[in-house]
Design an enzyme around this catalytic site. Structure first.
Site, PDB file in Angstrom:
ATOM      1  N   GLN A 150       0.798  -1.249  -0.007  1.00 15.63           N
ATOM      2  CA  GLN A 150       0.001  -0.040  -0.163  1.00 15.63           C
ATOM      3  C   GLN A 150       0.930   1.289   0.138  1.00 15.63           C
ATOM      4  OE1 GLN A 150      -2.710  -0.315   3.174  1.00 15.63           O
ATOM      5  NE2 GLN A 150      -3.622  -2.196   2.625  1.00 15.63           N
ATOM      6  N   HIS A 174      -1.195   0.183   5.746  1.00 16.33           N
ATOM      7  CA  HIS A 174      -1.610   0.857   6.753  1.00 16.33           C
ATOM      8  C   HIS A 174      -0.748   2.153   7.136  1.00 16.33           C
ATOM      9  CE1 HIS A 174      -4.418  -2.157   8.750  1.00 16.33           C
ATOM     10  NE2 HIS A 174      -4.564  -2.253   7.557  1.00 16.33           N
ATOM     11  N   GLU A 215     -15.486   3.891  10.196  1.00 14.33           N
ATOM     12  CA  GLU A 215     -15.799   4.860  11.010  1.00 14.33           C
ATOM     13  C   GLU A 215     -15.555   6.375  10.257  1.00 14.33           C
ATOM     14  OE1 GLU A 215     -14.235   2.468  15.073  1.00 14.33           O
ATOM     15  OE2 GLU A 215     -13.287   4.544  14.441  1.00 14.33           O
ATOM     16  N   TYR A 246      -9.151   7.170  20.227  1.00 11.64           N
ATOM     17  CA  TYR A 246     -10.183   6.814  19.320  1.00 11.64           C
ATOM     18  C   TYR A 246     -10.379   5.083  19.528  1.00 11.64           C
ATOM     19  CZ  TYR A 246     -11.054  11.322  18.213  1.00 11.64           C
ATOM     20  OH  TYR A 246     -11.259  12.819  18.274  1.00 11.64           O
ATOM     21  N   TYR A 297     -10.313 -10.623  10.640  1.00 13.23           N
ATOM     22  CA  TYR A 297     -10.565 -11.159   9.254  1.00 13.23           C
ATOM     23  C   TYR A 297     -10.772 -12.686   9.016  1.00 13.23           C
ATOM     24  CZ  TYR A 297      -9.390  -6.610   7.135  1.00 13.23           C
ATOM     25  OH  TYR A 297      -9.256  -5.460   7.257  1.00 13.23           O
TER      26      TYR A 297
END
Length: 383
Positions: free
Chosen positions: A95, A161, A254, A264, A275
């Site tokens: 990513q 991420h 979210e 959070y 998963y």
């Protein structure tokens, strides 16, 4: 080595909004999309990007589009694409790659002192990769005066991420999201680690004196919030509030109202499931941790978030538009106080995986799809 300059054919000029006295090129994809308040036309401005990640519109109406493999494209008013030299060598595995791009809020004003382009990217090191913030000036066909401003404190694997959205606060500070990096979620609860957080920085990459964790001896001073799994949509609305869309695991995506010093919850609190086992991860809610403002139905896989303030969409004033990757959805979220009163699906698969959503300087709404041959699209009133 930076990517060489190359040019692609211009898009067909089939109409569009005027910016700076010129009509921007556009190819109509869908003539009319009916929504609750506004009928829209979906247009393609340019195509041929390799996994585009972010778009920023320059004062002259042209665009910068970051491509994950490490190229920064400049899109002219006619839709012609050129790739700028001078981009740092990114680590484009998984990513990672060249990620968000934003302009300094005073870009194009005064004597050019603030004509800086800010961008994030994954930097390789001996122990993996790290989310990095740099800035540069725009030359004729290259980035110049490239400065590395901030690197997260730990290089690590795997290549996912990174978070990596940027948003300017009204006080002139810059917010930067960093994901939990995907291998050890509890890092997001460690105030001695940048992973799984939002950072607050000065325009030169320093740490403001009034950051919320600055007096906490166990915390890194750049932290603004913690417990964030992977924010890939973030915007500061006209009233100064910071909104962010965040990937859950399987489900549990979210919308959060980001405030300084708050936790959070991830991974101690989540409405998603594991998963492999499909079992709940953490609790639904815990004292001292902020609950999400809104949880998306199913899997939104959120990426890209913008507030609508354009006069072209009077019934959407102050609404948020949230993009989705796996869902291929563009959703309109109606805010009421600190909550979401209602939502509406605006796009459902018309452009595929939505990576970025921005309101342009010209008042149109711009989107990028995440594709090996991606495109820059815009939404304008149908009439």
């Amino acid at each position: 080595m930076p990517a060489p300059l190359r040019r692609l054919p211009a898009a067909l000029l089939l109409g569009g909004l005027a910016v700076g006295g010129q009509a921007l090129a556009a190819e109509t994809i869908v003539e009319r999309i009916e929504t609750e308040h506004h009928d829209l036309r979906l247009e393609r401005v340019a195509t041929g990007f390799e996994h585009p990640w972010a778009v920023a519109q320059l004062p002259d109406g042209s665009f910068l589009v970051s491509e994950r493999p490490g190229r920064l494209a400049h899109v002219s008013e006619s839709g012609e694409i050129s790739h700028l030299e001078g981009v740092p060598e990114v680590n484009a595995r998984g990513q990672g790659g060249l990620l968000d791009v934003v302009l300094h809020p005073d870009y194009g004003t005064g004597d050019g002192e603030h004509d800086w382009i800010y961008f994030t990217w994954s930097q390789a090191g001996s122990d993996g990769t790290a989310t990095t913030l740099s800035r540069a000036r725009l030359g004729d066909d290259a980035l110049t005066d490239v400065e590395e401003l901030f690197v997260q404190d730990r290089f690590s694997g795997p290549g996912r991420h990174y978070g990596s959205r940027l948003a300017w606060r009204t006080d002139g500070t810059l917010l930067m999201s960093i994901g939990d990096r995907g291998s050890h979620p509890p890092r997001a609860q460690d105030k001695g680690d940048h992973a799984g957080s939002v950072l607050r920085l000065t325009e030169t990459g320093g740490v403001p004196d009034d950051n919320p964790f600055r007096d906490d001896g166990d915390a890194l001073e750049a932290l603004f919030s913690i417990g964030n799994r992977n924010i890939q949509g973030m915007t500061v609305t006209a009233d100064g509030r910071v909104w962010a869309t965040e990937h859950g695991p399987r489900g549990g995506d979210e919308l959060n109202l980001i405030e300084g010093g708050e936790n959070y919850g991830w991974p101690e609190v989540s409405l998603g499931v594991d998963y492999s086992t499909r079992q709940p991860i953490g609790a639904d809610s815990l004292p001292g941790m902020r609950d999400p403002v809104h949880v998306f139905d199913g899997t939104q896989a959120p990426s890209g978030l913008a507030e609508v303030t354009s006069e072209y969409f009077p019934e959407w004033q102050g609404n948020l538009l949230a993009g989705g990757l796996r869902s291929e959805l563009l959703k309109r979220l109606v805010l009421e106080g600190d909550g979401v009163a209602e939502s509406e699906v605006i796009l459902d698969g018309e452009i595929g995986r939505i990576r970025d959503v921005r309101q342009g300087r010209d008042g149109a709404l711009y989107l990028l799809d995440d594709d090996a041959r991606g495109s820059l699209y815009r939404l304008v009133p149908a009439d």
